[in-house]
Scaffold this motif. Structure first.
Motif, PDB file in Angstrom:
ATOM      1  N   MET A  37      -3.364   0.696   8.048  1.00 37.81           N
ATOM      2  CA  MET A  37      -2.381  -0.199   7.418  1.00 37.81           C
ATOM      3  C   MET A  37      -1.380  -0.453   8.158  1.00 37.81           C
ATOM      4  SD  MET A  37      -4.730  -1.192   3.638  1.00 37.81           S
ATOM      5  CE  MET A  37      -4.675   1.495   3.899  1.00 37.81           C
TER       6      MET A  37
ATOM      7  N   ASP B  99       1.509  13.465   2.276  1.00 40.08           N
ATOM      8  CA  ASP B  99       0.941  11.732   2.064  1.00 40.08           C
ATOM      9  C   ASP B  99       0.379  11.074   3.359  1.00 40.08           C
ATOM     10  OD1 ASP B  99       0.541   9.289   1.141  1.00 40.08           O
ATOM     11  OD2 ASP B  99       1.160  10.158  -0.904  1.00 40.08           O
TER      12      ASP B  99
ATOM     13  N   PRO C  41       1.922   0.156   6.560  1.00 38.12           N
ATOM     14  CA  PRO C  41       3.102   0.289   4.907  1.00 38.12           C
ATOM     15  C   PRO C  41       2.748  -0.750   4.188  1.00 38.12           C
ATOM     16  CG  PRO C  41       3.736   1.774   6.879  1.00 38.12           C
ATOM     17  CD  PRO C  41       2.944   0.723   7.614  1.00 38.12           C
TER      18      PRO C  41
ATOM     19  N   LEU D  48      -4.135   4.601  -3.377  1.00 38.82           N
ATOM     20  CA  LEU D  48      -4.189   4.089  -2.524  1.00 38.82           C
ATOM     21  C   LEU D  48      -6.132   3.479  -2.813  1.00 38.82           C
ATOM     22  CD1 LEU D  48      -5.428   0.563  -1.427  1.00 38.82           C
ATOM     23  CD2 LEU D  48      -4.256   2.100   0.637  1.00 38.82           C
TER      24      LEU D  48
ATOM     25  N   ARG E 241       1.497   9.076  14.642  1.00 37.21           N
ATOM     26  CA  ARG E 241       0.972   9.840  13.142  1.00 37.21           C
ATOM     27  C   ARG E 241       0.681  11.021  12.812  1.00 37.21           C
ATOM     28  NH1 ARG E 241       2.662   7.971   7.881  1.00 37.21           N
ATOM     29  NH2 ARG E 241       3.927   6.325   9.234  1.00 37.21           N
TER      30      ARG E 241
ATOM     31  N   GLU F 286      -7.790   6.621  -4.713  1.00 29.55           N
ATOM     32  CA  GLU F 286      -8.664   6.264  -6.047  1.00 29.55           C
ATOM     33  C   GLU F 286      -8.564   4.823  -6.480  1.00 29.55           C
ATOM     34  OE1 GLU F 286      -5.970   7.985  -9.161  1.00 29.55           O
ATOM     35  OE2 GLU F 286      -6.254   9.613  -8.302  1.00 29.55           O
TER      36      GLU F 286
ATOM     37  N   VAL G 124       1.091  -0.827  -0.037  1.00 24.96           N
ATOM     38  CA  VAL G 124      -0.565   0.377  -0.163  1.00 24.96           C
ATOM     39  C   VAL G 124       0.493   1.069  -0.092  1.00 24.96           C
ATOM     40  CG1 VAL G 124      -1.778  -0.558   1.521  1.00 24.96           C
ATOM     41  CG2 VAL G 124       0.085   0.024   2.238  1.00 24.96           C
ATOM     42  N   ALA G 125       2.430   1.152   0.561  1.00 26.62           N
ATOM     43  CA  ALA G 125       2.304   2.954   0.438  1.00 26.62           C
ATOM     44  C   ALA G 125       3.534   2.217  -0.670  1.00 26.62           C
ATOM     45  CB  ALA G 125       4.092   2.090   2.047  1.00 26.62           C
ATOM     46  N   ALA G 126       3.669   1.936  -1.524  1.00 23.51           N
ATOM     47  CA  ALA G 126       3.813   1.715  -2.879  1.00 23.51           C
ATOM     48  C   ALA G 126       3.657   2.596  -3.736  1.00 23.51           C
ATOM     49  CB  ALA G 126       4.094   0.543  -3.828  1.00 23.51           C
ATOM     50  N   VAL G 127       1.681   2.742  -3.500  1.00 23.20           N
ATOM     51  CA  VAL G 127       1.075   3.436  -4.499  1.00 23.20           C
ATOM     52  C   VAL G 127       0.718   4.617  -3.415  1.00 23.20           C
ATOM     53  CG1 VAL G 127      -0.464   1.370  -5.090  1.00 23.20           C
ATOM     54  CG2 VAL G 127      -1.082   2.182  -3.758  1.00 23.20           C
ATOM     55  N   GLY G 128       0.806   4.733  -2.226  1.00 23.55           N
ATOM     56  CA  GLY G 128       0.472   6.125  -1.174  1.00 23.55           C
ATOM     57  C   GLY G 128      -0.800   5.750  -1.308  1.00 23.55           C
ATOM     58  N   GLU G 129      -1.316   6.701  -0.300  1.00 23.02           N
ATOM     59  CA  GLU G 129      -2.591   7.059   0.182  1.00 23.02           C
ATOM     60  C   GLU G 129      -3.360   7.879  -0.822  1.00 23.02           C
ATOM     61  OE1 GLU G 129      -2.975  10.616   3.228  1.00 23.02           O
ATOM     62  OE2 GLU G 129      -4.513  10.529   3.530  1.00 23.02           O
ATOM     63  N   PHE G 130      -3.193   8.600  -1.645  1.00 29.39           N
ATOM     64  CA  PHE G 130      -4.302   8.880  -2.904  1.00 29.39           C
ATOM     65  C   PHE G 130      -3.740   7.946  -3.770  1.00 29.39           C
ATOM     66  CE2 PHE G 130      -3.010  13.561  -0.998  1.00 29.39           C
ATOM     67  CZ  PHE G 130      -4.275  13.808  -0.631  1.00 29.39           C
TER      68      PHE G 130
ATOM     69  N   PHE H 279       1.253   7.334   3.743  1.00 27.29           N
ATOM     70  CA  PHE H 279       1.701   6.761   3.505  1.00 27.29           C
ATOM     71  C   PHE H 279       3.431   6.847   3.814  1.00 27.29           C
ATOM     72  CE2 PHE H 279      -2.368   4.712   2.971  1.00 27.29           C
ATOM     73  CZ  PHE H 279      -2.293   3.989   4.230  1.00 27.29           C
ATOM     74  N   ARG H 280       3.971   7.887   2.926  1.00 27.65           N
ATOM     75  CA  ARG H 280       5.315   8.392   3.053  1.00 27.65           C
ATOM     76  C   ARG H 280       6.226   8.848   3.889  1.00 27.65           C
ATOM     77  NH1 ARG H 280       5.248   7.051  -2.726  1.00 27.65           N
ATOM     78  NH2 ARG H 280       2.892   7.821  -4.055  1.00 27.65           N
TER      79      ARG H 280
ATOM     80  N   ASP I 178     -11.584   7.131   4.744  1.00 25.08           N
ATOM     81  CA  ASP I 178     -10.319   7.991   5.672  1.00 25.08           C
ATOM     82  C   ASP I 178      -9.201   6.483   5.616  1.00 25.08           C
ATOM     83  OD1 ASP I 178      -8.058   9.530   6.060  1.00 25.08           O
ATOM     84  OD2 ASP I 178      -8.802   9.608   7.735  1.00 25.08           O
ATOM     85  N   MET I 179      -7.892   7.053   5.093  1.00 22.39           N
ATOM     86  CA  MET I 179      -6.281   5.619   5.335  1.00 22.39           C
ATOM     87  C   MET I 179      -5.618   6.758   5.572  1.00 22.39           C
ATOM     88  SD  MET I 179      -6.719   3.349   2.047  1.00 22.39           S
ATOM     89  CE  MET I 179      -8.656   3.201   1.585  1.00 22.39           C
ATOM     90  N   SER I 180      -4.876   5.279   6.608  1.00 21.81           N
ATOM     91  CA  SER I 180      -3.553   5.800   7.478  1.00 21.81           C
ATOM     92  C   SER I 180      -2.440   4.321   7.420  1.00 21.81           C
ATOM     93  CB  SER I 180      -4.172   6.633   8.996  1.00 21.81           C
ATOM     94  OG  SER I 180      -3.068   7.241   9.180  1.00 21.81           O
ATOM     95  N   ALA I 181      -1.076   5.521   7.982  1.00 16.81           N
ATOM     96  CA  ALA I 181      -0.872   3.771   8.056  1.00 16.81           C
ATOM     97  C   ALA I 181      -0.741   3.408   9.295  1.00 16.81           C
ATOM     98  CB  ALA I 181       0.715   4.102   7.105  1.00 16.81           C
TER      99      ALA I 181
END
Lengths: 312, 312
Positions: free
Chosen positions: A94, B309, A96, A11, B54, A13, A3-9, B311-312, A125-128
């Motif tokens: 989640m 972001d 990352p 993910l 965070r 989307e 999930v970290a590889a695609v980032g919050e936005f 997740f970053r 909403d989503m967060s690490a």
């Protein structure tokens, strides 16, 4: 891919693109807030949170299963008020490094459980976070009915149940001992079969109280008894032990009635009705309301496990 | 005393007893679901989650502060749609050893922030978790207004701002470097001052788009520009650097405009209006909408930090 590889936005989307749009969704995800139809001019709302290791384990079910279960826990609360669910909002925390596909399939499960009854995921909403956590809020519409509360049961009412109890608890016990069968029980734990329509139906029939069975039948009837200032007596012979449950209990040295009467998370609905109400097929009588306090089984205190406290 | 010592039900009882009941609350906490008035027959809903380490740190603000901030983040989203907030639902995940008083004061902060604008905490859920997590869902009523989305800005519109930017970001930088002053900035971080009423006001004035500034002004105007298919140019001289911010920037080697233009979490509202709208006192023009794409400052790309972001 994580999930970290695609980032919050990214993910948000990806997940949003997978969500079907329900009939009550006037404005779905992607803005500061969603807009949901509330034709009754009242909205029923309920929030439940699932924490990994406490409410679910990733090795005991697929991401899709966990999505179904998280949605069911909330949608059942709406039904237990006598309302028809319209929408879900999901806060997802989640690690990352979580696989992107896991998050996507979780969303699929949430959306599918809602979609089957005309509701949909409208936002979130989503967060690490180090701890995988799923907080779900469900909304619903009462369609002109009065909300059915826990506190309206009266002596003389009948106690009735829609849906199953104990199956999910038995499935959880089976999984926690390292088994993957019987399938009936394991699947009941992974994807509860909630009798959603029975909620508004009971409200329409004049149910005096109603509750979602999530802590365990006796514990939840205890909430009803306490809120109503009455006693509840449950008939043990109203519960049939399915052969798979009997076999599993025997193999594991468990009492199947501990599951049926004490186990939660099948999300059955328990309600009380005036004695003259003719119960439709989805509801079966399991006991009676009397004057007094507390919950008994066949007139006596039940010696088994009474339910679940998430801090103990 | 820890939250584990009173247990899930004890904790829910204690917290619930502290919550004021708002005018839209038809049925508050204690049942399967709450019932909230939705006189508009539509309900606006938004969810935000805050994860310890965070989104907040316990040593950077009191439990009450964190409650205010968690509520503000969600209530601002409702205002940014042009709606008046009515209710909050809160999922709270806590380490079992957390002080009971901390949880109670968090609830006090959440309730106070909502209460000040006629909303209230109507429900929620609590669970133990290794990670302190606060997921909040806010509901609101549009009062007959059309929801103001991100995608309606048109070339020729003016860009206006209600509330402050950069103060919370500056306060966070100050705290993260181990300082506790300037008070103006630290307090702005701890308890954002959100111009809630400006949201419905903008909707009533015909705002073509609106957004809650939570990622950072330029990043959030970027969301508006993208959704609307337009470009936004912001005037740097529309922002005054308060002396405390100038001094803090100097001491820390920071550029105050990175805070003002790039910092989030003051929960200002940014909106676009047709050019003939006379802006009321709460709104001040900070730029214009033009044909094209992207966000510029005084006609040029801004070189500073663009936003956040998770997740970053």
């Amino acid at each position: 891919m994580s999930v970290a590889a695609v980032g919050e936005f990214g993910l948000i989307e990806r997940v949003t693109a997978r969500l079907p749009v329900g009939p009550a969704t006037l404005l779905g995800p992607g803005d500061d807030g969603a807009v949901i139809a509330a034709p009754d001019a009242r909205v029923v709302a309920s929030t439940d949170v699932l924490v990994e290791g406490r409410h679910f384990r990733r090795d005991w079910g697929s991401a899709r299963d966990i999505g179904h279960r998280a949605a069911a826990a909330n949608l059942a609360d709406i039904a237990a008020m006598g309302a028809a669910p319209t929408a879900l909002l999901v806060a997802l925390c989640m690690p990352p490094e979580l696989e992107l596909s896991w998050a996507e399939e979780l969303a699929d499960g949430l959306a599918a459980e809602a979609d089957a009854i005309g509701a949909s995921v409208v936002g979130g909403d989503m967060s690490a976070s180090p701890t995988l956590t799923i907080a779900v809020t469900a909304l619903g519409d009462l369609g002109g009915r009065a909300p059915v509360r826990r506190g309206g049961a009266r002596p003389g009412d009948v106690v009735a149940l829609a849906g199953r109890t104990g199956h999910a608890a038995a499935g959880l016990t089976v999984l926690s001992r390292g088994f993957r069968t019987p399938r009936l029980l394991v699947e009941a734990y992974r994807r509860p079969e909630v009798p959603y329509a029975a909620g508004p139906q009971a409200a329409g029939l004049g149910a005096t109280s109603m509750i979602d069975v999530s802590d365990g039948l006796l514990a939840d009837l205890g909430h009803v008894a306490k809120a109503s200032g009455v006693a509840v007596d449950v008939r043990r012979d109203a519960f049939e032990v399915p052969p798979q449950m009997r076999d599993a209990a025997q193999a594991l040295g468990a009492d199947p009635y501990d599951w049926l009467l004490g186990g939660g998370e099948d999300h059955a609905l328990a309600a009380t009705f005036p004695p003259d109400v003719e119960l439709p097929a989805q509801w079966r009588q399991i006991g009676v309301v009397t004057a007094g306090s507390g919950v008994t089984v066949d007139g006596a205190e039940y010696a088994g496990s009474p339910g679940w406290d998430h801090f103990r």
